[in-house]
Design a protein around this motif. Structure first.
Motif, PDB file in Angstrom:
ATOM      1  N   GLY A 110       8.715  90.731  10.203  1.00 40.90           N
ATOM      2  CA  GLY A 110       8.701  89.536   9.373  1.00 40.90           C
ATOM      3  C   GLY A 110       8.918  88.251  10.149  1.00 40.90           C
ATOM      4  O   GLY A 110       8.656  87.162   9.623  1.00 40.90           O
ATOM      5  N   MET A 111       9.384  88.357  11.395  1.00 40.83           N
ATOM      6  CA  MET A 111       9.607  87.164  12.201  1.00 40.83           C
ATOM      7  C   MET A 111       8.360  86.723  12.956  1.00 40.83           C
ATOM      8  O   MET A 111       8.360  85.654  13.580  1.00 40.83           O
ATOM      9  CB  MET A 111      10.742  87.414  13.201  1.00 40.83           C
ATOM     10  CG  MET A 111      12.104  87.533  12.571  1.00 40.83           C
ATOM     11  SD  MET A 111      13.398  87.088  13.721  1.00 40.83           S
ATOM     12  CE  MET A 111      13.025  85.367  14.010  1.00 40.83           C
ATOM     13  N   LEU A 112       7.298  87.517  12.912  1.00 40.54           N
ATOM     14  CA  LEU A 112       6.095  87.181  13.662  1.00 40.54           C
ATOM     15  C   LEU A 112       5.540  85.804  13.302  1.00 40.54           C
ATOM     16  O   LEU A 112       5.194  85.023  14.205  1.00 40.54           O
ATOM     17  CB  LEU A 112       5.036  88.264  13.458  1.00 40.54           C
ATOM     18  CG  LEU A 112       3.738  88.103  14.250  1.00 40.54           C
ATOM     19  CD1 LEU A 112       4.015  88.046  15.753  1.00 40.54           C
ATOM     20  CD2 LEU A 112       2.771  89.250  13.937  1.00 40.54           C
ATOM     21  N   PRO A 113       5.421  85.417  12.016  1.00 47.67           N
ATOM     22  CA  PRO A 113       4.926  84.064  11.722  1.00 47.67           C
ATOM     23  C   PRO A 113       5.793  82.964  12.327  1.00 47.67           C
ATOM     24  O   PRO A 113       5.275  81.954  12.805  1.00 47.67           O
ATOM     25  CB  PRO A 113       4.948  84.013  10.185  1.00 47.67           C
ATOM     26  CG  PRO A 113       4.844  85.437   9.755  1.00 47.67           C
ATOM     27  CD  PRO A 113       5.604  86.222  10.787  1.00 47.67           C
ATOM     28  N   GLN A 114       7.124  83.151  12.320  1.00 48.51           N
ATOM     29  CA  GLN A 114       8.010  82.151  12.929  1.00 48.51           C
ATOM     30  C   GLN A 114       7.759  82.030  14.426  1.00 48.51           C
ATOM     31  O   GLN A 114       7.712  80.924  14.979  1.00 48.51           O
ATOM     32  CB  GLN A 114       9.470  82.555  12.729  1.00 48.51           C
ATOM     33  CG  GLN A 114      10.032  82.334  11.360  1.00 48.51           C
ATOM     34  CD  GLN A 114      11.523  82.605  11.369  1.00 48.51           C
ATOM     35  OE1 GLN A 114      12.291  81.925  12.036  1.00 48.51           O
ATOM     36  NE2 GLN A 114      11.934  83.611  10.626  1.00 48.51           N
ATOM     37  N   VAL A 115       7.608  83.175  15.090  1.00 47.11           N
ATOM     38  CA  VAL A 115       7.403  83.174  16.533  1.00 47.11           C
ATOM     39  C   VAL A 115       6.057  82.532  16.863  1.00 47.11           C
ATOM     40  O   VAL A 115       5.962  81.718  17.793  1.00 47.11           O
ATOM     41  CB  VAL A 115       7.484  84.610  17.087  1.00 47.11           C
ATOM     42  CG1 VAL A 115       7.122  84.643  18.562  1.00 47.11           C
ATOM     43  CG2 VAL A 115       8.884  85.182  16.876  1.00 47.11           C
ATOM     44  N   VAL A 116       5.037  82.892  16.108  1.00 46.90           N
ATOM     45  CA  VAL A 116       3.717  82.287  16.345  1.00 46.90           C
ATOM     46  C   VAL A 116       3.785  80.775  16.145  1.00 46.90           C
ATOM     47  O   VAL A 116       3.204  80.000  16.920  1.00 46.90           O
ATOM     48  CB  VAL A 116       2.665  82.927  15.409  1.00 46.90           C
ATOM     49  CG1 VAL A 116       1.344  82.178  15.491  1.00 46.90           C
ATOM     50  CG2 VAL A 116       2.469  84.398  15.771  1.00 46.90           C
ATOM     51  N   ASP A 117       4.501  80.337  15.115  1.00 47.70           N
ATOM     52  CA  ASP A 117       4.626  78.901  14.866  1.00 47.70           C
ATOM     53  C   ASP A 117       5.395  78.208  15.986  1.00 47.70           C
ATOM     54  O   ASP A 117       5.043  77.097  16.402  1.00 47.70           O
ATOM     55  CB  ASP A 117       5.331  78.679  13.519  1.00 47.70           C
ATOM     56  CG  ASP A 117       5.415  77.209  13.151  1.00 47.70           C
ATOM     57  OD1 ASP A 117       4.359  76.591  12.962  1.00 47.70           O
ATOM     58  OD2 ASP A 117       6.549  76.688  13.073  1.00 47.70           O
ATOM     59  N   ALA A 118       6.452  78.859  16.495  1.00 48.16           N
ATOM     60  CA  ALA A 118       7.227  78.273  17.591  1.00 48.16           C
ATOM     61  C   ALA A 118       6.392  78.131  18.856  1.00 48.16           C
ATOM     62  O   ALA A 118       6.601  77.209  19.652  1.00 48.16           O
ATOM     63  CB  ALA A 118       8.466  79.123  17.866  1.00 48.16           C
ATOM     64  N   LEU A 119       5.434  79.049  19.053  1.00 49.11           N
ATOM     65  CA  LEU A 119       4.601  79.027  20.254  1.00 49.11           C
ATOM     66  C   LEU A 119       3.271  78.302  20.036  1.00 49.11           C
ATOM     67  O   LEU A 119       2.444  78.255  20.949  1.00 49.11           O
ATOM     68  CB  LEU A 119       4.320  80.459  20.721  1.00 49.11           C
ATOM     69  CG  LEU A 119       5.550  81.314  21.057  1.00 49.11           C
ATOM     70  CD1 LEU A 119       5.123  82.702  21.505  1.00 49.11           C
ATOM     71  CD2 LEU A 119       6.409  80.648  22.116  1.00 49.11           C
TER      72      LEU A 119
END
Length: 443
Positions: free
Chosen positions: A286-295
Motif C-alpha cells: 500500500g505504500m507503493l503510490p507514496q514511494v512513487v510520488d516521492a520519487l
C-alpha cells in the motif's frame, strides 16, 4: 417436603466458588493491571509497530517479558491471601479437597491475567488496522504467549502459598523479569528457544506447531508444580512434567528451524510506469503510490536518460547491475511511521545516491565528488545537503572555496539545455557502480 425443596433451591442458587472468585476481589484487578501496563508500553513504542502486521505481532510477543512476571507476582499475591487474612486454618476445614481449593483461588488470577494480555494484543491489532499497508494479521504467537502468561500466574500462586512473606510477590516479579530477559539476549544455544519471551524479528513467523509446543512446555511445568504442591497423590505431577519435557525437547532439538520467513516478505510489487521502475516489498504494498510520488521529481527529470538501472528494489541484499537499492522503509519508526513516509525529500535524496551505486573508491577525485554532488542537487535537493553547505560556508577558506566550486557545478548542470543535460547524465550514469575516474564527465 417443603424443607427438602428449600434446600435444593438454596443449593441450586449457590454460586460456584470459582465463579465467585473470578468476579470479585483481586483477580479482575490483576487482569486490569496487565492490560494497563502493556497498554502504556505499547503506546510508548507505537511508532515502531503501528502500521505493520508483522511488527505488531512481534511487539506484542515481546511484552510477554513484562506480562509473565507481572502475572506471576499477581498469582503470588493471591496465593498468600489466606495467610494475610489469618484464615488458613478455617480454609483448611472446608469440605473441598486441597487441590480444588487451590484451583478455585489460582485459576481466576490465571484467567484474568491471560485475558488482560489478550486484550492488549487485540487493541494493538485494532490500532494497526487503519494504517496497515499490506500483509495480514499474524496471531500465530498469541496462543503460546497467552498460555505462558496464565502458567506464570499458576506458578506464582504456588510460590505465594509456599513462601510466607509479603515480599515474595515483588521479588518473584524481579526474578521473573531477569530470568526471561537475560536468556532473551542470547544469540546462541538451543535452550534459548524454551524462553516464552524469546525475541522474534519481523517478518519471521513460527512453524504451525511452535505455539502448541510452547503452550505445552509452559502449562506442563505450571501444572506439575500445582499437582506437586496441592494434589493428594503427588505422583500425578509426573504426567504434566513428562509432557513439558517432551515439548521442551522438541523446541530445543528443532532450534532455528522453528522460524521461517513469511512468504509475502520474499515478494515485490512494482510500478513500471516510471524509469527506473519502483518496487517495494509486498508486506507494505500500500505504500507503493507514496514511494512513487516521492520519487516522481527524480523520474521526471530522468526521462530520456540512458544507462539507468532498470528499477529500484526494496531488498536486503546487494543490488545487481540492473537494479538500485531503494532506501529502507523498515524498520518502522524511521522512514515510515503509521503508514506514511516521514520525510519524502530525504527519501528521494537517498534514492538518488543509490542510483550512483558508487563502491568505496580509494582514489575518488574532485571531479567525481563534484559530479555526484551536482547530480544529487539537481535530481533531489535535500535539507541534508543544505546543512552541509551551511557548515562549509562557516568553515575555513578551503571549505568555502570547495563550496563555491560545488555551487558552480550545480549551476552548470542546472543551466544546460534539455538535450545537453540528457547526454551528460547518460554519460554520468554509464560510470555508475564503478571507480572509473576518466569516464566521469566534467563540470
Amino acid at each position: 417436603m417443603s424443607l427438602v425443596t428449600d434446600r435444593r433451591t438454596l443449593v441450586a442458587r449457590a454460586p460456584h466458588p470459582l465463579r465467585a472468585e473470578a468476579l470479585r476481589g483481586f483477580p479482575p484487578f490483576a487482569g486490569a493491571a496487565v492490560l494497563l501496563t502493556l497498554g502504556v508500553l505499547l503506546a510508548g513504542s507505537a511508532a515502531r509497530w503501528q502500521g505493520g502486521w508483522a511488527e505488531t505481532a512481534t511487539q506484542t510477543h515481546t511484552t510477554v517479558l513484562i506480562a509473565a512476571p507481572l502475572a506471576a507476582a499477581a498469582g503470588c499475591w493471591q496465593g498468600g491471601r489466606e495467610r494475610r487474612r489469618r484464615t488458613e486454618e478455617l480454609w483448611g476445614t472446608a469440605v473441598r479437597g486441597r487441590l480444588a481449593r487451590f484451583l478455585a483461588s489460582a485459576l481466576p488470577v490465571a484467567l484474568w491475567t491471560a485475558v488482560g494480555y489478550l486484550a492488549a494484543a487485540g487493541l494493538a491489532m485494532l490500532a494497526t488496522w487503519p494504517y496497515a499497508q499490506g500483509d495480514r494479521p499474524h496471531p500465530e504467537l498469541l496462543p503460546g504467549d497467552t498460555v505462558a502468561v496464565a502458567a506464570a500466574a499458576l506458578l506464582g500462586h504456588v510460590v505465594g502459598r509456599a513462601v510466607p512473606t509479603r515480599l515474595a510477590a515483588p521479588l518473584l516479579a524481579i526474578a521473573g523479569y531477569v530470568g526471561l530477559g537475560v536468556p532473551s539476549m542470547s544469540h546462541s544455544g538451543s535452550a534459548r528457544h524454551l524462553n516464552p519471551a524469546f525475541p522474534v524479528l519481523a517478518p519471521d513467523a513460527p512453524v504451525w506447531w511452535q505455539p502448541v509446543s510452547m503452550a505445552v512446555w509452559t502449562a506442563g511445568l505450571a501444572f506439575a508444580a500445582v499437582l506437586a504442591y496441592a494434589a493428594r497423590r503427588r505422583v500425578t505431577a509426573l504426567l504434566p512434567l513428562a509432557a513439558a519435557v517432551a515439548a521442551g525437547a522438541v523446541l530445543t532439538q528443532t532450534g532455528d528451524g522453528l522460524w521461517h520467513e513469511a512468504p509475502l516478505a520474499r515478494r515485490q510489487v512494482c510500478d513500471t510506469s516510471t524509469t527506473p521502475a519502483v518496487c517495494v516489498n509486498a508486506r507494505y504494498a500500500g505504500m507503493l503510490p507514496q514511494v512513487v510520488d516521492a520519487l516522481s521529481g527524480i523520474t521526471g527529470k530522468l526521462k530520456g536518460v540512458r544507462n539507468l538501472p532498470v528499477r529500484w528494489e526494496e531488498r536486503d541484499h546487494e543490488s545487481h547491475d540492473a537494479e538500485a537499492q531503494l532506501p529502507n522503509l523498515m524498520p518502522l519508526g524511521w522512514s515510515v511511521v503509521r503508514g506514511r513516509l516521514t520525510d519524502p525529500r530525504e527519501f528521494a535524496w537517498e534514492a538518488t545516491a543509490a542510483l550512483e551505486r558508487r563502491p568505496d573508491c580509494l582514489h575518488s577525485t574532485e571531479r567525481m565528488r563534484r559530479a555526484d554532488d551536482a547530480v544529487e542537487a539537481y535530481l533531489a535537493p535535500s535539507p541534508v545537503q543544505e546543512r552541509f553547505d551551511e557548515i562549509d560556508a562557516r568553515g575555513d577558506a578551503a571549505h568555502r572555496a570547495d563550496l563555491r566550486k560545488r555551487l558552480a557545478a550545480r549551476a552548470e548542470l542546472a543551466g544546460m539545455g534539455a538535450e545537453e543535460r540528457r547526454d551528460w547524465l547518460s554519460a554520468y550514469f554509464a560510470t555508475a557502480g564503478t571507480c572509473d575516474v576518466k569516464g566521469v564527465p566534467a563540470l
